[in-house]
Design an enzyme around this catalytic site. Structure first.
Site, PDB file in Angstrom:
ATOM      1  N   TYR A 143      -4.972  -9.345  -6.086  1.00 35.55           N
ATOM      2  CA  TYR A 143      -3.381  -9.529  -6.227  1.00 35.55           C
ATOM      3  C   TYR A 143      -3.224 -10.255  -7.427  1.00 35.55           C
ATOM      4  O   TYR A 143      -1.991 -10.371  -8.117  1.00 35.55           O
ATOM      5  CB  TYR A 143      -2.848 -10.197  -4.963  1.00 35.55           C
ATOM      6  CG  TYR A 143      -2.446  -9.360  -3.745  1.00 35.55           C
ATOM      7  CD1 TYR A 143      -3.534  -8.320  -3.289  1.00 35.55           C
ATOM      8  CD2 TYR A 143      -1.288  -9.275  -3.304  1.00 35.55           C
ATOM      9  CE1 TYR A 143      -3.442  -7.525  -2.276  1.00 35.55           C
ATOM     10  CE2 TYR A 143      -1.016  -8.485  -2.182  1.00 35.55           C
ATOM     11  CZ  TYR A 143      -1.994  -7.624  -1.859  1.00 35.55           C
ATOM     12  OH  TYR A 143      -1.443  -6.776  -0.627  1.00 35.55           O
ATOM     13  N   LYS A 189     -16.931  -5.902   0.897  1.00 37.10           N
ATOM     14  CA  LYS A 189     -17.385  -4.603   0.421  1.00 37.10           C
ATOM     15  C   LYS A 189     -18.544  -5.036  -0.622  1.00 37.10           C
ATOM     16  O   LYS A 189     -18.827  -4.591  -1.710  1.00 37.10           O
ATOM     17  CB  LYS A 189     -16.333  -3.918  -0.446  1.00 37.10           C
ATOM     18  CG  LYS A 189     -16.596  -2.650  -0.649  1.00 37.10           C
ATOM     19  CD  LYS A 189     -16.875  -1.537   0.610  1.00 37.10           C
ATOM     20  CE  LYS A 189     -17.308  -0.373   0.025  1.00 37.10           C
ATOM     21  NZ  LYS A 189     -17.479   0.930   1.074  1.00 37.10           N
ATOM     22  N   ASP A 222     -14.972  -0.931   5.564  1.00 36.71           N
ATOM     23  CA  ASP A 222     -14.700   0.446   5.906  1.00 36.71           C
ATOM     24  C   ASP A 222     -15.170   0.472   7.242  1.00 36.71           C
ATOM     25  O   ASP A 222     -14.541   1.028   8.244  1.00 36.71           O
ATOM     26  CB  ASP A 222     -15.373   1.604   5.233  1.00 36.71           C
ATOM     27  CG  ASP A 222     -16.906   1.160   4.479  1.00 36.71           C
ATOM     28  OD1 ASP A 222     -17.567  -0.004   4.919  1.00 36.71           O
ATOM     29  OD2 ASP A 222     -17.389   2.062   4.138  1.00 36.71           O
ATOM     30  N   ASP A 246      -4.644  -7.482   4.314  1.00 41.07           N
ATOM     31  CA  ASP A 246      -3.219  -6.881   4.091  1.00 41.07           C
ATOM     32  C   ASP A 246      -3.450  -5.740   4.869  1.00 41.07           C
ATOM     33  O   ASP A 246      -2.470  -5.341   5.857  1.00 41.07           O
ATOM     34  CB  ASP A 246      -2.949  -6.674   2.969  1.00 41.07           C
ATOM     35  CG  ASP A 246      -1.622  -6.109   2.655  1.00 41.07           C
ATOM     36  OD1 ASP A 246      -0.524  -6.568   3.447  1.00 41.07           O
ATOM     37  OD2 ASP A 246      -1.410  -4.938   1.986  1.00 41.07           O
ATOM     38  N   ASP A 250      -2.241  -4.721   9.181  1.00 46.30           N
ATOM     39  CA  ASP A 250      -1.341  -3.805   9.404  1.00 46.30           C
ATOM     40  C   ASP A 250      -1.979  -2.703  10.524  1.00 46.30           C
ATOM     41  O   ASP A 250      -1.426  -2.320  11.473  1.00 46.30           O
ATOM     42  CB  ASP A 250      -0.623  -2.866   8.511  1.00 46.30           C
ATOM     43  CG  ASP A 250       0.573  -3.529   7.920  1.00 46.30           C
ATOM     44  OD1 ASP A 250       0.616  -4.916   7.708  1.00 46.30           O
ATOM     45  OD2 ASP A 250       1.347  -2.724   7.180  1.00 46.30           O
TER      46      ASP A 250
HETATM   47  C1  IPM Z   1       2.480  -8.753   3.263  1.00 41.86           C
HETATM   48  C2  IPM Z   1       3.026  -7.869   2.131  1.00 41.86           C
HETATM   49  C3  IPM Z   1       2.837  -8.261   0.945  1.00 41.86           C
HETATM   50  C4  IPM Z   1       1.405  -8.394   0.621  1.00 41.86           C
HETATM   51  C5  IPM Z   1       3.574  -7.492  -0.324  1.00 41.86           C
HETATM   52  C6  IPM Z   1       5.080  -7.232  -0.043  1.00 41.86           C
HETATM   53  C7  IPM Z   1       3.354  -8.346  -1.466  1.00 41.86           C
HETATM   54  O1  IPM Z   1       2.634  -6.263   2.289  1.00 41.86           O
HETATM   55  O2  IPM Z   1       3.073  -9.763   3.508  1.00 41.86           O
HETATM   56  O3  IPM Z   1       1.393  -8.193   4.046  1.00 41.86           O
HETATM   57  O4  IPM Z   1       0.807  -7.440   0.199  1.00 41.86           O
HETATM   58  O5  IPM Z   1       0.766  -9.449   0.696  1.00 41.86           O
HETATM   59 MN    MN Z   2       1.168  -6.058   4.257  1.00 43.06          MN
END
Ligand code: IPM
Ligand code: MN
Ligand code: NAD
Length: 360
Positions: A143, A189, A222, A246, A250
């Protein structure tokens, strides 16, 4: 009444303002029960700030954040700003905020109590009792790594970690594990990436030197993605880099039924930042449908950070209580209620719960 707790609220974009409003209502309701004095003020951030002030992270917002006791963020971004110059996008504002706060440790708890397991996309007997904590490195890795470049012919990013960056996030993971089930799975990884090879070496070294009492496993990312879905209860603390964390968080949200229920804390050198794991959900923004649980639970984590454990627990219990009664938003139930109806029910549960009021 105690000294005021100064909270900066950054509602942001899309469903951000809807869910931060819910979180504040729940935090106010719980604080009332414990005579806690919340002093909060809103500041412009993200696309809303771009429209208003031409920048996603205005100087006055930065100053307010740095002097706050804690920050509550909704979400930023959306199609309206997708064609904005990348360095000026709402997302760049969020990264700049995390960097300004040196918020390198992103804690993303994923809990699926037995009573809520039927909301998961997986069979209840497979997910019930899941209790993992994703510890995501938040201010380094791909990032932020330099050099990076974009041209129409070629583009690249740099995944870079220093030993000290790995050490400080690993320390957080080991400390968290000590207060939980005592297990860390470090996800990388290392079979391909140099930055992951350093990551693995530093995590192993710190473990041997300072945390031999914690159990440590290493797993490739993975495989980790597969194992988290296959056997989520096998995980306690998942320690990982910025990009992997990240994605995995999710993914893990599906265990809990919806991305709309996962809160997070971003900690480091300055004011702690609390935000849902989800984004601005442009597809449902403005419809009053957003699930406010992630934001409400982020509010509970915020109250923990300022030592208001009673108020924080009250919020968590009220949320569990309302969900257990089958009251939930549309992401979890086809006959779901609106954001405001759900929030009202949570606030009622907070107001009616038996608590021993604080005397301070
Ligand atoms: C999160 C989001 C952010 C990230 C984006 C919006 C920059 O996806 O907070 O998980 O990737 O960290
Ligand atoms: Mn995110
Ligand atoms: P998203 O998290 O906004 O939405 C993904 C899906 O989950 C959508 O279908 C959405 O409706 C649903 N969802 C998310 N939160 C929900 C909630 N509380 N209740 C009900 N449903 C919910 O991810 P996206 O669509 O990939 O991104 C949209 C925008 O948000 C992008 O601009 C992205 O950069 C931004 N984003 C911001 C943050 C943040 O502010 N921390 C995090 C992730 C994405």
């Amino acid at each position: 009444m105690s000294d005021p707790i100064h909270i900066v609220v950054l509602p942001g974009d899309g469903i951000g303002p809807e869910v931060t409003a819910s979180a504040l209502q729940a935090m106010e309701a719980a604080s009332r029960r414990f005579n806690v004095n919340l002093a909060w003020e809103e500041h412009a951030f993200g696309g809303a700030a771009l429209d208003e002030a031409g920048v996603a992270f205005p100087e006055e917002t930065r100053a307010a954040c740095l002097s706050a006791d804690a920050i509550l963020l909704g979400a930023i971004g959306g199609p309206a700003w997708d064609s904005t110059t990348p360095s000026k996008r709402p997302e760049a504002g969020l990264l700049a905020l995390r960097q300004a706060l040196d918020a390198y440790a992103n804690l993303r708890p994923v809990r699926v109590p037995d009573v809520l397991a039927h909301l998961s996309v997986l069979p209840p007997d497979r997910v019930g009792g899941t209790d993992m904590l994703v510890v995501r490195e938040l201010t380094g890795g791909i990032y932020f790594g330099e050099p990076r470049q974009y041209s129409e012919e070629e583009a690249f990013d740099t995944m870079r970690y220093s030993a000290s960056e790995v050490d400080r996030i690993a320390r957080i993971a080991f400390e968290q594990a000590r207060s939980r089930s005592g297990r860390v799975t470090s996800v990388d990884k290392a079979n391909v990436l140099a930055s992951s090879r350093l990551w693995r070496e530093r995590v192993s070294r710190l473990h041997a030197e300072a945390y031999p009492d914690v159990s440590l496993d290493h797993m490739y990312v993975d495989n980790a993605a597969m194992q988290i879905v296959r056997e989520p209860r096998a995980f306690d603390v998942v320690l990982t880099a910025n990009l992997f964390g990240d994605i995995l968080s999710d993914l893990a949200s599906t265990l809990a039924g919806s991305l709309g229920v996962l809160p997070s804390a971003s900690l480091g050198g300055f004011s702690p930042l609390f935000e849902p794991v989800h984004g601005s959900a442009p597809d449902i923004a403005g419809r009053g449908e957003a699930n406010p649980v992630a934001a409400i639970l982020s509010g509970a984590m915020l109250l923990e950070s300022v030592d208001q454990h009673g108020a924080a627990n009250l919020i968590r219990q009220a949320v569990d209580n309302i969900l257990t009664r089958g009251i939930m938003t549309l992401d979890l139930s086809s006959n779901g209620v609106s954001t405001s109806e759900f929030t009202t029910r949570v606030c009622e549960a907070i107001a009616q719960a038996d608590v021993v009021p604080s005397t301070t």
